[in-house]
Design an enzyme around this catalytic site. Sequence first.
Site, short mmCIF file in Angstrom:
data_model
loop_
_atom_site.label_atom_id
_atom_site.label_comp_id
_atom_site.label_asym_id
_atom_site.label_seq_id
_atom_site.Cartn_x
_atom_site.Cartn_y
_atom_site.Cartn_z
N ASP A 1 -0.27 5.00 1.01
CA ASP A 1 -0.53 5.89 2.14
C ASP A 1 -0.51 5.10 3.45
O ASP A 1 -1.21 4.09 3.60
CB ASP A 1 -1.88 6.58 1.98
CG ASP A 1 -1.89 7.53 0.80
OD1 ASP A 1 -0.91 8.26 0.62
OD2 ASP A 1 -2.89 7.53 0.04
N ASP B 1 0.85 -1.18 0.00
CA ASP B 1 0.00 0.00 0.00
C ASP B 1 0.90 1.24 0.00
O ASP B 1 2.09 1.16 0.32
CB ASP B 1 -0.90 -0.03 1.24
CG ASP B 1 -1.94 1.07 1.22
OD1 ASP B 1 -2.44 1.39 0.13
OD2 ASP B 1 -2.23 1.63 2.29
#
Length: 263
Positions: A18, A16
């Site tokens: 963020d 991922d």
Amino acid sequence: MAGMTQRRPAECWLTDMDGVLVHEGVPVPGAQEFVAALEKSGKRYLILTNNSIYTPRDLQARLRVAGIEVPAESIWTSALATAQFLDRQRPGGTAFVIGEAGLTTALHQIGYVLTEADPDYVVLGETRTYSFSSITRAIRLVDNGARFIATNPDPTGPSNEGALPATGAVAALITRATGVEPYFVGKPNPLMMRSALNTIDAHSETTAMIGDRMDTDVVSGLEAGLETILVMTGLTQPGEAERYPYLPTRTIESIADLLDELG
């Protein structure tokens, strides 16, 4: 946290963005070194995001500002996954789109025509400028038989002023008005993971997913058969993971703890 069975070492990586690599635009300590080590190692990887606003080139530029150098082709968004899904479901179709350049560009690239006139799909993505007229048009098109697709189910998104309504919240509004549930392509749908695996020709048994959220990153990785690694540099706080009926393969403080595994 150790898993119940011993997995083979990761040959490919999904992560991922963020909360794992950057937090509010600032690089997480170790993120620059981790991505550089991935590039140097030659291991196949993708950076994943449910955000459908930006194109991979836009996100490449945003990461560069944070000091993280990554090729645009190593970024996989829910917009790209949605476009790939639609291309396989109904090639050369038509869509009414609520979204920004990340989504419209992805759909144009697969040959979709964007139209308000009897489209095959209403495709809802994230935007900072949801308009009442566009939402009303989407409701009427869905009522008239258009299939309803949404890039991701996230109900809110971050901003400097606080939470903003995101795709999931607007999808709920359209569903409330029409009685039609959308098909969500992005995390936690394991389809997002499967499309990413196929993009880098990776196998689930030797791929790890790194994320900061139990309800998206970890559960979608788990359902796709990946090793799941939860980091404590994003939304999930220490102890919260224990509240879920499933656990990550392991929990670490930050992505910096994985550097030794890329040697």
